[in-house]
Design a protein around this motif. Structure first.
Motif, PDB file in Angstrom:
ATOM      1  N   LEU A 249       0.831  -1.206   0.000  1.00  0.00           N
ATOM      2  CA  LEU A 249       0.000   0.000   0.000  1.00  0.00           C
ATOM      3  C   LEU A 249       0.865   1.255   0.000  1.00  0.00           C
ATOM      4  N   SER A 250       1.916   1.232   0.810  1.00  0.00           N
ATOM      5  CA  SER A 250       2.813   2.391   0.879  1.00  0.00           C
ATOM      6  C   SER A 250       3.485   2.647  -0.463  1.00  0.00           C
ATOM      7  N   ASP A 251       3.969   1.570  -1.097  1.00  0.00           N
ATOM      8  CA  ASP A 251       4.620   1.716  -2.401  1.00  0.00           C
ATOM      9  C   ASP A 251       3.636   2.216  -3.453  1.00  0.00           C
ATOM     10  N   ARG A 252       2.431   1.721  -3.393  1.00  0.00           N
ATOM     11  CA  ARG A 252       1.418   2.126  -4.361  1.00  0.00           C
ATOM     12  C   ARG A 252       1.064   3.605  -4.189  1.00  0.00           C
ATOM     13  N   ARG A 253       1.090   4.047  -2.960  1.00  0.00           N
ATOM     14  CA  ARG A 253       0.774   5.451  -2.673  1.00  0.00           C
ATOM     15  C   ARG A 253       1.870   6.384  -3.215  1.00  0.00           C
ATOM     16  N   LYS A 254       3.113   5.944  -3.141  1.00  0.00           N
ATOM     17  CA  LYS A 254       4.239   6.787  -3.559  1.00  0.00           C
ATOM     18  C   LYS A 254       4.368   6.886  -5.073  1.00  0.00           C
ATOM     19  N   ARG A 255       3.955   5.850  -5.823  1.00  0.00           N
ATOM     20  CA  ARG A 255       4.036   5.833  -7.296  1.00  0.00           C
ATOM     21  C   ARG A 255       5.450   6.181  -7.768  1.00  0.00           C
ATOM     22  N   GLU A 256       6.430   5.384  -7.319  1.00  0.00           N
ATOM     23  CA  GLU A 256       7.820   5.694  -7.629  1.00  0.00           C
ATOM     24  C   GLU A 256       8.269   5.194  -8.999  1.00  0.00           C
ATOM     25  N   SER A 257       7.408   4.481  -9.730  1.00  0.00           N
ATOM     26  CA  SER A 257       7.774   4.009 -11.053  1.00  0.00           C
ATOM     27  C   SER A 257       8.103   5.182 -11.982  1.00  0.00           C
ATOM     28  N   ALA A 258       9.075   4.942 -12.870  1.00  0.00           N
ATOM     29  CA  ALA A 258       9.464   5.981 -13.827  1.00  0.00           C
ATOM     30  C   ALA A 258       8.320   6.378 -14.744  1.00  0.00           C
ATOM     31  N   PHE A 259       7.318   5.505 -14.858  1.00  0.00           N
ATOM     32  CA  PHE A 259       6.159   5.812 -15.696  1.00  0.00           C
ATOM     33  C   PHE A 259       5.487   7.102 -15.239  1.00  0.00           C
ATOM     34  N   PHE A 260       5.493   7.343 -13.916  1.00  0.00           N
ATOM     35  CA  PHE A 260       4.818   8.529 -13.371  1.00  0.00           C
ATOM     36  C   PHE A 260       5.783   9.712 -13.391  1.00  0.00           C
ATOM     37  N   TYR A 261       6.020  10.235 -14.609  1.00  0.00           N
ATOM     38  CA  TYR A 261       6.929  11.377 -14.719  1.00  0.00           C
ATOM     39  C   TYR A 261       6.321  12.624 -14.081  1.00  0.00           C
ATOM     40  N   LYS A 262       4.985  12.611 -13.946  1.00  0.00           N
ATOM     41  CA  LYS A 262       4.299  13.601 -13.118  1.00  0.00           C
ATOM     42  C   LYS A 262       3.617  12.833 -11.993  1.00  0.00           C
ATOM     43  N   LYS A 263       3.959  13.150 -10.775  1.00  0.00           N
ATOM     44  CA  LYS A 263       3.466  12.387  -9.640  1.00  0.00           C
ATOM     45  C   LYS A 263       2.028  12.782  -9.296  1.00  0.00           C
ATOM     46  N   PRO A 264       1.123  11.778  -9.207  1.00  0.00           N
ATOM     47  CA  PRO A 264      -0.228  12.073  -8.719  1.00  0.00           C
ATOM     48  C   PRO A 264      -0.177  12.323  -7.212  1.00  0.00           C
ATOM     49  N   PRO A 265      -1.220  12.876  -6.633  1.00  0.00           N
ATOM     50  CA  PRO A 265      -1.244  13.068  -5.179  1.00  0.00           C
ATOM     51  C   PRO A 265      -1.036  11.728  -4.467  1.00  0.00           C
ATOM     52  N   PRO A 266      -0.367  11.707  -3.321  1.00  0.00           N
ATOM     53  CA  PRO A 266      -0.071  10.457  -2.608  1.00  0.00           C
ATOM     54  C   PRO A 266      -1.288   9.934  -1.831  1.00  0.00           C
ATOM     55  N   VAL A 267      -2.334   9.609  -2.572  1.00  0.00           N
ATOM     56  CA  VAL A 267      -3.558   9.091  -1.961  1.00  0.00           C
ATOM     57  C   VAL A 267      -3.925   7.775  -2.651  1.00  0.00           C
ATOM     58  N   LEU A 268      -4.753   6.988  -1.977  1.00  0.00           N
ATOM     59  CA  LEU A 268      -5.228   5.736  -2.539  1.00  0.00           C
ATOM     60  C   LEU A 268      -6.743   5.667  -2.437  1.00  0.00           C
ATOM     61  N   ASP A 269      -7.374   5.243  -3.520  1.00  0.00           N
ATOM     62  CA  ASP A 269      -8.788   4.908  -3.514  1.00  0.00           C
ATOM     63  C   ASP A 269      -8.873   3.431  -3.144  1.00  0.00           C
ATOM     64  N   ILE A 270      -9.471   3.130  -2.027  1.00  0.00           N
ATOM     65  CA  ILE A 270      -9.500   1.749  -1.565  1.00  0.00           C
ATOM     66  C   ILE A 270     -10.153   0.820  -2.583  1.00  0.00           C
ATOM     67  N   CYS A 271     -11.094   1.336  -3.347  1.00  0.00           N
ATOM     68  CA  CYS A 271     -11.775   0.494  -4.333  1.00  0.00           C
ATOM     69  C   CYS A 271     -10.941   0.255  -5.583  1.00  0.00           C
ATOM     70  N   GLN A 272      -9.788   0.906  -5.676  1.00  0.00           N
ATOM     71  CA  GLN A 272      -8.850   0.642  -6.762  1.00  0.00           C
ATOM     72  C   GLN A 272      -7.542   0.079  -6.215  1.00  0.00           C
ATOM     73  N   THR A 273      -7.680  -0.615  -5.085  1.00  0.00           N
ATOM     74  CA  THR A 273      -6.531  -1.233  -4.426  1.00  0.00           C
ATOM     75  C   THR A 273      -6.793  -2.724  -4.333  1.00  0.00           C
ATOM     76  N   PRO A 274      -6.364  -3.502  -5.319  1.00  0.00           N
ATOM     77  CA  PRO A 274      -6.745  -4.916  -5.373  1.00  0.00           C
ATOM     78  C   PRO A 274      -6.071  -5.764  -4.297  1.00  0.00           C
ATOM     79  N   VAL A 275      -6.783  -6.818  -3.882  1.00  0.00           N
ATOM     80  CA  VAL A 275      -6.249  -7.829  -2.983  1.00  0.00           C
ATOM     81  C   VAL A 275      -5.987  -9.080  -3.829  1.00  0.00           C
ATOM     82  N   GLY A 276      -4.752  -9.521  -3.853  1.00  0.00           N
ATOM     83  CA  GLY A 276      -4.347 -10.614  -4.729  1.00  0.00           C
ATOM     84  C   GLY A 276      -5.044 -11.928  -4.430  1.00  0.00           C
ATOM     85  N   VAL A 277      -5.318 -12.693  -5.464  1.00  0.00           N
ATOM     86  CA  VAL A 277      -5.933 -14.039  -5.361  1.00  0.00           C
ATOM     87  C   VAL A 277      -5.163 -14.963  -6.296  1.00  0.00           C
ATOM     88  N   ARG A 278      -4.960 -16.217  -5.860  1.00  0.00           N
ATOM     89  CA  ARG A 278      -4.301 -17.193  -6.726  1.00  0.00           C
ATOM     90  C   ARG A 278      -4.940 -18.565  -6.540  1.00  0.00           C
TER      91      ARG A 278
END
Length: 281
Positions: A249-278
């Motif tokens: 969650l912390s990493d997702r909030r920071k958006r440190e990937s080079a793809f984000f050349y413009k950083k979005p606000p450091p917030v998370l929408d819980i409904c767009q935060t998937p819980v993994g299943v296998r």
């Protein structure tokens, strides 16, 4: 002697719970899983008796009685919900008593969850507990399940305590304005693509109406534990109480990937935060 024995049991349970929380994945309990078979595929729903016990008990009982088998999804709106159940006013429909709403539940100061966001649009706090997205209010000492995509909830009339057996699955963007006025009692953990493929019954103005005979039927709705082992769909779900999930969650909030050349606000929408299943092979 009995007192010592009790202490030993409590100690063992404490150790067991600590070990369980150390695991990054947890196994889906077939006693709290529903297999919904559609003409085009299978859907697995994890039920949440810890948050909505009476509605889960009702749904499991009806599934075991074959109440839903052959019923159709009769109100399916793109980007909103797929709602199904027995025909309104039918004998099967009238035979089911009304349920008291379980829109939220009381918590104490020791109650915890894995925090996602402070002060989103609909809750003081949002977070995950046992894989389910929840809202929380410390002022009210209350928590509740959220209307994220894929959740299952019981339909009702205008009065709050009128749910019977009709249910809906959210199939689009989160209708969070329904939080705390409906009873959410589980979520889809497998086969969401099949939920999305349920025939829409609502069309745009001027288009040809959908014939009810073309509505998507529920072939079978079964409790997973009632099926032979070889027919069960066995799943593992990310343990949202594990430290690795908080880091995710912390990493997702920071958006440190080079793809984000413009950083979005450091917030998370819980409904767009998937819980993994296998799958478990």
């Amino acid at each position: 002697m009995m007192k010592k024995f009790t202490v030993v049991i409590i100690s063992l349970l404490t150790v067991f719970n600590a070990v369980a929380s150390d695991k990054e994945w947890r196994t889906l309990d077939p006693e709290n899983a529903i297999l919904l078979t559609l003409p085009h595929g299978k859907v697995v729903i994890e039920l949440a008796p810890q948050f909505s016990p009476n509605h889960v008990k009702r749904f499991k009982t009806l599934a075991q009685k074959g109440h839903y088998d052959g019923n159709k999804f009769y109100r399916v709106i793109d980007g909103f919900v797929a709602q199904g159940g027995p025909e309104d006013g039918s004998i099967k429909d009238k035979a089911i008593s009304e349920l008291k709403i379980e829109a939220d539940f009381s918590i104490d100061k020791n109650w915890t969850f894995t925090l996602v966001q402070q002060n989103d649009l609909f809750a003081e706090q949002t977070g995950f507990k046992e894989g389910f997205a929840l809202g929380k209010s410390d002022k009210e000492n209350k928590a509740w399940m959220l209307h994220c995509p894929g959740v299952i909830a019981m339909a009702r009339t205008n009065a709050p305590n009128t749910a019977t057996s009709h249910f809906y699955i959210t199939n689009g963007q989160a209708p969070r304005y329904l939080d705390r006025i409906m009873t959410v009692f589980g979520r889809v953990v497998y086969g969401m693509d099949h939920v999305q493929a349920i025939t829409r019954t609502s069309v745009i103005e001027g288009d040809t109406p959908v014939n009810p005979k073309d509505f998507t039927p529920m072939v079978k709705v079964q409790l997973m534990s009632d099926l032979p082992k070889e027919q069960q769909i066995r799943l593992e779900i990310k343990n949202t109480e594990h430290p690795s999930y908080a880091k995710k969650l912390s990493d997702r909030r920071k958006r440190e990937s080079a793809f984000f050349y413009k950083k979005p606000p450091p917030v998370l929408d819980i409904c767009q935060t998937p819980v993994g299943v296998r799958m478990i092979k």
